[in-house]
Scaffold this motif. Sequence first.
Motif, PDB file in Angstrom:
ATOM      1  N   MET A  30       0.798  -1.094   0.017  1.00 38.29           N
ATOM      2  CA  MET A  30      -0.031  -0.017  -0.035  1.00 38.29           C
ATOM      3  C   MET A  30       0.947   1.125   0.020  1.00 38.29           C
ATOM      4  SD  MET A  30      -2.792   1.250   2.735  1.00 38.29           S
ATOM      5  CE  MET A  30      -4.119   0.359   1.847  1.00 38.29           C
ATOM      6  N   ASN A  31       0.523   2.369  -0.990  1.00 35.15           N
ATOM      7  CA  ASN A  31       1.337   3.570  -0.914  1.00 35.15           C
ATOM      8  C   ASN A  31       0.711   4.665  -0.056  1.00 35.15           C
ATOM      9  OD1 ASN A  31       3.957   3.528  -1.941  1.00 35.15           O
ATOM     10  ND2 ASN A  31       3.484   3.736  -4.110  1.00 35.15           N
ATOM     11  N   THR A  32       0.513   4.647   0.937  1.00 39.88           N
ATOM     12  CA  THR A  32      -0.259   5.378   1.792  1.00 39.88           C
ATOM     13  C   THR A  32       0.746   6.865   1.959  1.00 39.88           C
ATOM     14  OG1 THR A  32      -1.414   3.737   3.045  1.00 39.88           O
ATOM     15  CG2 THR A  32      -1.367   6.103   4.001  1.00 39.88           C
ATOM     16  N   THR A  33       0.396   7.881   1.857  1.00 41.16           N
ATOM     17  CA  THR A  33       1.257   9.111   2.184  1.00 41.16           C
ATOM     18  C   THR A  33       0.745   9.777   3.658  1.00 41.16           C
ATOM     19  OG1 THR A  33      -0.080  10.639   0.972  1.00 41.16           O
ATOM     20  CG2 THR A  33       1.429   9.548  -0.015  1.00 41.16           C
ATOM     21  N   THR A  34      -0.365   9.915   3.879  1.00 41.21           N
ATOM     22  CA  THR A  34      -0.628  10.706   4.993  1.00 41.21           C
ATOM     23  C   THR A  34      -1.769   9.729   5.923  1.00 41.21           C
ATOM     24  OG1 THR A  34      -0.368  12.805   3.731  1.00 41.21           O
ATOM     25  CG2 THR A  34      -1.529  12.825   5.697  1.00 41.21           C
ATOM     26  N   VAL A  35      -1.670   9.982   7.142  1.00 34.90           N
ATOM     27  CA  VAL A  35      -2.317   9.428   8.163  1.00 34.90           C
ATOM     28  C   VAL A  35      -2.852  10.634   9.315  1.00 34.90           C
ATOM     29  CG1 VAL A  35      -2.775   7.752   9.792  1.00 34.90           C
ATOM     30  CG2 VAL A  35      -1.679   7.088   7.828  1.00 34.90           C
ATOM     31  N   ALA A  36      -3.999  10.782   9.371  1.00 35.23           N
ATOM     32  CA  ALA A  36      -4.483  11.485  10.368  1.00 35.23           C
ATOM     33  C   ALA A  36      -4.906  10.808  11.654  1.00 35.23           C
ATOM     34  CB  ALA A  36      -5.732  12.500   9.940  1.00 35.23           C
ATOM     35  N   VAL A  37      -4.760  11.096  12.735  1.00 35.17           N
ATOM     36  CA  VAL A  37      -4.740  10.437  13.897  1.00 35.17           C
ATOM     37  C   VAL A  37      -5.614  11.229  14.893  1.00 35.17           C
ATOM     38  CG1 VAL A  37      -3.834   9.011  15.782  1.00 35.17           C
ATOM     39  CG2 VAL A  37      -2.556   8.968  13.601  1.00 35.17           C
ATOM     40  N   ASP A  38      -6.649  10.507  15.374  1.00 36.00           N
ATOM     41  CA  ASP A  38      -7.459  11.075  16.867  1.00 36.00           C
ATOM     42  C   ASP A  38      -7.055  10.470  18.069  1.00 36.00           C
ATOM     43  OD1 ASP A  38      -9.074  12.522  18.439  1.00 36.00           O
ATOM     44  OD2 ASP A  38     -10.901  11.720  17.516  1.00 36.00           O
ATOM     45  N   LEU A  39      -6.196  10.860  18.912  1.00 37.73           N
ATOM     46  CA  LEU A  39      -5.783  10.079  19.928  1.00 37.73           C
ATOM     47  C   LEU A  39      -6.957  10.207  21.208  1.00 37.73           C
ATOM     48  CD1 LEU A  39      -2.194  11.555  20.207  1.00 37.73           C
ATOM     49  CD2 LEU A  39      -3.031   9.185  19.422  1.00 37.73           C
ATOM     50  N   ALA A  40      -7.067   9.058  21.732  1.00 39.31           N
ATOM     51  CA  ALA A  40      -7.898   8.952  22.898  1.00 39.31           C
ATOM     52  C   ALA A  40      -7.302   8.087  24.028  1.00 39.31           C
ATOM     53  CB  ALA A  40      -9.373   8.434  22.578  1.00 39.31           C
ATOM     54  N   LYS A  41      -7.939   7.850  24.833  1.00 40.34           N
ATOM     55  CA  LYS A  41      -7.286   6.951  26.174  1.00 40.34           C
ATOM     56  C   LYS A  41      -7.114   5.630  25.544  1.00 40.34           C
ATOM     57  CE  LYS A  41      -8.983   9.673  30.088  1.00 40.34           C
ATOM     58  NZ  LYS A  41      -9.639   9.629  31.162  1.00 40.34           N
ATOM     59  N   SER A  42      -8.108   5.047  25.275  1.00 45.45           N
ATOM     60  CA  SER A  42      -7.984   3.483  24.984  1.00 45.45           C
ATOM     61  C   SER A  42      -8.069   2.983  23.017  1.00 45.45           C
ATOM     62  CB  SER A  42      -8.784   2.731  25.594  1.00 45.45           C
ATOM     63  OG  SER A  42     -10.167   3.196  25.311  1.00 45.45           O
ATOM     64  N   VAL A  43      -8.701   4.046  22.865  1.00 43.00           N
ATOM     65  CA  VAL A  43      -9.386   3.748  21.143  1.00 43.00           C
ATOM     66  C   VAL A  43      -8.657   4.823  20.322  1.00 43.00           C
ATOM     67  CG1 VAL A  43     -11.005   3.138  19.421  1.00 43.00           C
ATOM     68  CG2 VAL A  43     -10.847   2.162  21.847  1.00 43.00           C
ATOM     69  N   PHE A  44      -7.959   4.603  19.301  1.00 38.95           N
ATOM     70  CA  PHE A  44      -7.603   5.794  18.264  1.00 38.95           C
ATOM     71  C   PHE A  44      -8.203   5.768  16.933  1.00 38.95           C
ATOM     72  CE2 PHE A  44      -3.233   5.221  20.615  1.00 38.95           C
ATOM     73  CZ  PHE A  44      -3.583   5.636  21.592  1.00 38.95           C
ATOM     74  N   GLN A  45      -8.739   6.725  16.469  1.00 40.96           N
ATOM     75  CA  GLN A  45      -9.186   6.835  15.191  1.00 40.96           C
ATOM     76  C   GLN A  45      -8.263   7.249  14.046  1.00 40.96           C
ATOM     77  OE1 GLN A  45     -12.543   5.894  15.384  1.00 40.96           O
ATOM     78  NE2 GLN A  45     -12.753   5.943  13.314  1.00 40.96           N
TER      79      GLN A  45
END
Length: 89
Positions: free
Chosen positions: A1-16
């Motif tokens: 897979m050639n993914t270039t960018t990942v946006a992350v929403d951090l939380a206590k136990s589950v990340f989106q």
Amino acid sequence: MNTTTVAVDLAKSVFQLAVADTQWRVIEQHRLTRAQFERWFTNRNVSLVIMEAWGSAHHWARSLNALGIEVKLLPAAYIRAAVDVNKTQ
């Protein structure tokens, strides 16, 4: 897979995660636990990770930098402004 960018929403136990291609179109979305989050990046070709600069973001930025991934931390004011726009009053 050639993914270039990942946006992350951090939380206590589950990340989106929202994975974008070179044209900034979201091509995948994932909901991961902490353990899954660490493993997910070891198996992917990611050049940039964007996340909000909260308490644990600096820890994850150091971990991802160790894997050779560039990390951009956005100030909370930038993220909050985007959330406030979508609220009804």
